[in-house]
Design a protein around this motif. Structure first.
Motif, mmCIF file in Angstrom:
data_model
loop_
_atom_site.group_PDB
_atom_site.id
_atom_site.type_symbol
_atom_site.label_atom_id
_atom_site.label_comp_id
_atom_site.label_asym_id
_atom_site.label_seq_id
_atom_site.Cartn_x
_atom_site.Cartn_y
_atom_site.Cartn_z
ATOM 1 N N MET A 1 84.642 10.813 57.501
ATOM 2 C CA MET A 1 84.527 11.612 58.598
ATOM 3 C C MET A 1 84.591 12.561 58.309
ATOM 4 N N ALA A 2 83.464 13.195 59.400
ATOM 5 C CA ALA A 2 82.063 14.366 59.774
ATOM 6 C C ALA A 2 82.306 15.454 60.739
ATOM 7 N N ILE A 3 82.114 16.313 60.648
ATOM 8 C CA ILE A 3 81.246 16.690 62.683
ATOM 9 C C ILE A 3 79.762 16.053 62.599
ATOM 10 N N LYS A 4 79.537 15.333 63.852
ATOM 11 C CA LYS A 4 79.011 14.578 64.170
ATOM 12 C C LYS A 4 78.093 15.765 64.423
ATOM 13 N N ARG A 5 76.433 14.730 64.842
ATOM 14 C CA ARG A 5 75.127 15.359 65.499
ATOM 15 C C ARG A 5 74.661 14.868 66.919
ATOM 16 N N GLY A 6 75.329 16.031 68.381
ATOM 17 C CA GLY A 6 74.134 15.372 68.848
ATOM 18 C C GLY A 6 73.313 15.755 69.894
ATOM 19 N N VAL A 7 72.876 15.744 70.676
ATOM 20 C CA VAL A 7 71.844 16.821 72.080
ATOM 21 C C VAL A 7 72.337 16.311 73.280
ATOM 22 N N SER A 8 72.042 17.690 73.894
ATOM 23 C CA SER A 8 72.583 17.943 75.194
ATOM 24 C C SER A 8 71.001 17.684 75.569
ATOM 25 N N LEU A 9 70.820 16.917 76.165
ATOM 26 C CA LEU A 9 69.089 16.705 77.250
ATOM 27 C C LEU A 9 68.745 17.775 77.875
ATOM 28 N N TYR A 10 69.731 18.546 78.108
ATOM 29 C CA TYR A 10 68.968 19.964 79.091
ATOM 30 C C TYR A 10 68.032 20.711 77.348
ATOM 31 N N SER A 11 68.180 20.275 76.747
ATOM 32 C CA SER A 11 67.139 21.544 75.813
ATOM 33 C C SER A 11 65.709 20.447 75.208
ATOM 34 N N TYR A 12 65.530 19.316 76.187
ATOM 35 C CA TYR A 12 63.820 19.320 76.877
ATOM 36 C C TYR A 12 64.183 19.245 78.323
ATOM 37 N N GLN A 13 64.826 20.092 79.059
ATOM 38 C CA GLN A 13 64.314 20.913 79.602
ATOM 39 C C GLN A 13 63.219 20.813 81.340
ATOM 40 N N GLN A 14 62.114 21.913 80.036
ATOM 41 C CA GLN A 14 60.982 21.846 80.545
ATOM 42 C C GLN A 14 59.896 20.237 79.817
ATOM 43 N N SER A 15 59.900 19.689 79.006
ATOM 44 C CA SER A 15 59.464 18.181 78.331
ATOM 45 C C SER A 15 59.630 17.608 79.847
ATOM 46 N N GLN A 16 61.027 18.207 80.388
ATOM 47 C CA GLN A 16 61.082 16.928 81.266
ATOM 48 C C GLN A 16 60.725 17.529 83.304
#
Lengths: 151, 359
Positions: free
Chosen positions: B1-16
């Motif tokens: 087990m380890a730390i896991k990677r995710g994304v807040s879709l906030y990161s793509y606010q400009q593309s949206q």
């Protein structure tokens, strides 16, 4: 944030009602990374060629409904302005704008918050006047746009 | 087990915003571009017609996450105290909003909701039974300038909203979790608490909007030599004309540019790890590390030391990227907009590398 993109460049038009030109309108997006409940929308600081057009002269068109004043919007407590959506700001001005280029200044005032704030009670009684920076979202400055009147 | 990677879709606010990517494209990027599976959202950005999403939206949401084998980790929820306009929302009403948001989160399959630093502890306590009933954890964000540990006796600082920062926020949350022996309340630390200096995009924005760009350089270069009030006084003497900056010389601007300390220390994480619900990986700009082609870093935020502590403490939750540097690059033409997809990809290169090496 979105400093250069809050007004769509080709959206400035005069507004005709009952055969008379009663003002102008342009299309806006929200200066934030999230939408808002419409009740929180407190109007805009708007200047055109140096003349200010206060909130009382403004109406807001969104969600396929007829343009509403910001007093009317106060009661839209469960209706949302989606982040993705463009709205129209209508401004009352007899005769509308002259053909050609106009310099439009804009700052929104949307009372979205991150929890309780010291000004809460005051804002219920006396909402801030748009242009003060209160409610400007993530775009702290007044942004200016050179817009060509479309019709 | 380890730390896991995710994304807040906030990161793509400009593309949206520019309709280059909708939430479906964003979810696909999480899986196909990043090889990650954690998805976080801002409720009022992603959910069409919040707070009343249609059945069609809910159906499509589940379907897309299934299609790309992603998991709904955390939904970020808000507290607009002015919503009713004729009165300030009271704490019971604030709890109702939080409960309703928890129900929306449950409907969309989220494990957690992130609530804000400024949500009073009694509001969270009132919503706790709903969180348990719907199997959604409430995580209170630790967002800069909030600390993890309380300040030394006698020290106070002011935060957003004009109130003094509640430096016992984390203690209150842990005490609440302990009181009810529940895992349904916890913390969402944001890596912004490990930011130690102003980001380059912010500095550059300030320079573009300042009549005397060299003044911005002066502030940044001399941030250790003066206090904030001293610096403001100095600037006023040096540049007496008032119109020289779009926003005037408010303390906030100068203070931000003069930042030289983070609001928390990596070691502070040790005692809160058992209470962490998920984390926000705030960042502003990923630049290549000199001499290490293909390796990236954010020069304004310490990631290596906090991740070392998290590894040592056995943290196994998600860190969700939260890209925010695009915001300071939207005052110019389209050609100067930042590339959110590339920034997040670089951020994930860094995260995975640090997960693997910072033991």
């Amino acid at each position: 944030m979105f400093d250069n993109y809050l007004i769509r460049k080709d959206s400035l038009e005069n507004v005709e009602e009952n055969g008379k030109i009663t003002g102008f309108k342009f299309a806006v997006r929200i200066a934030d990374y999230r939408g808002c409940f419409l009740s929180l929308h407190n109007g805009y600081y708007i200047t055109v060629d140096g003349t200010e057009y206060p909130r009382e002269l403004q109406r807001f068109e969104i969600n396929g409904k007829a343009p509403r004043t910001f007093e009317e919007l106060k009661t839209a407590t469960l209706e949302h302005w989606n982040y993705d959506d463009e709205a129209y700001v209508y401004v009352k001005k007899d005769g509308g704008l002259a053909p050609g280029l106009h310099k439009v200044g804009l700052q929104q005032s949307i009372l979205s918050q991150y929890g309780y704030a010291k000004h809460d009670e005051e804002w219920v009684k006396n909402p801030p006047v748009p242009g003060s920076g209160d409610g400007a979202g993530k775009t702290f400055v007044v942004c200016y746009y050179d817009l060509e009147l479309q019709k | 087990m380890a730390i896991k990677r995710g994304v807040s879709l906030y990161s793509y606010q400009q593309s949206q915003f520019f309709k280059k990517m909708d939430w479906k494209d964003q979810v696909r990027e999480v899986r196909e571009g990043l090889g990650a599976d954690g998805v976080e959202i801002i409720d009022e950005a992603t959910i069409r017609d919040y707070p009343f999403p249609s059945d069609q939206f809910v159906y499509e949401w589940h379907n897309y996450l299934a299609r790309y084998r992603c998991k709904a980790i955390t939904m970020d929820v808000y507290l607009d105290t002015m919503q009713w306009r004729d009165h300030v929302m009271n704490h019971e009403e604030a709890a109702e909003r939080l409960k309703f948001d928890i129900m929306i989160a449950a409907k969309l399959g989220f494990r957690n909701v992130r609530c804000l630093c400024a949500v009073p502890i009694d509001v969270i306590e009132m919503a706790l039974p709903t969180a348990e009933k719907y199997d959604v954890r409430i995580g209170k964000e630790i967002h800069a300038p909030f600390p993890i540990k309380r300040y030394p006796e006698g020290v106070t600082r002011e935060g957003m909203g004009g109130f003094p920062i509640n430096d016992r926020m984390c203690e209150e949350i842990m005490a609440l979790a302990d009181k009810y022996h529940t895992k349904y309340v916890g913390l969402v630390p944001d890596f912004g608490i490990f930011q130690h200096s102003a980001s380059q995009p912010r500095i550059d924005w300030q320079k573009r909007h300042c009549k005397y760009p060299e003044a911005i350089d002066f502030i940044v270069q001399n941030k250790l030599n003066y206090s904030v009030p001293e610096m403001i006084r100095l600037l006023q003497e040096k540049y007496p004309d008032e119109e020289w900056h779009a926003r005037g010389w408010t303390g906030i601007q100068v203070e931000g540019l003069m930042q030289h300390e983070s609001s928390a220390q990596p070691e502070d994480l040790r005692e809160i790890v058992p209470y962490i619900v998920s984390m926000h990986g705030k960042f502003y700009q990923m630049t290549e590390i000199p001499g290490e082609p293909g390796h990236y870093e954010d020069k304004a935020i310490d990631y290596a030391n906090p991740i070392r502590v998290l590894n040592q403490e056995g943290f196994e939750g998600y860190i969700d990227s939260e890209y925010e540097g695009q915001r300071d690059q939207q005052d110019r033409g389209i050609e100067f907009l930042s590339d959110e997809v590339e920034e997040v990809r670089r951020h994930h290169e860094m995260l995975q590398r640090l997960f693997d090496t910072m033991k």
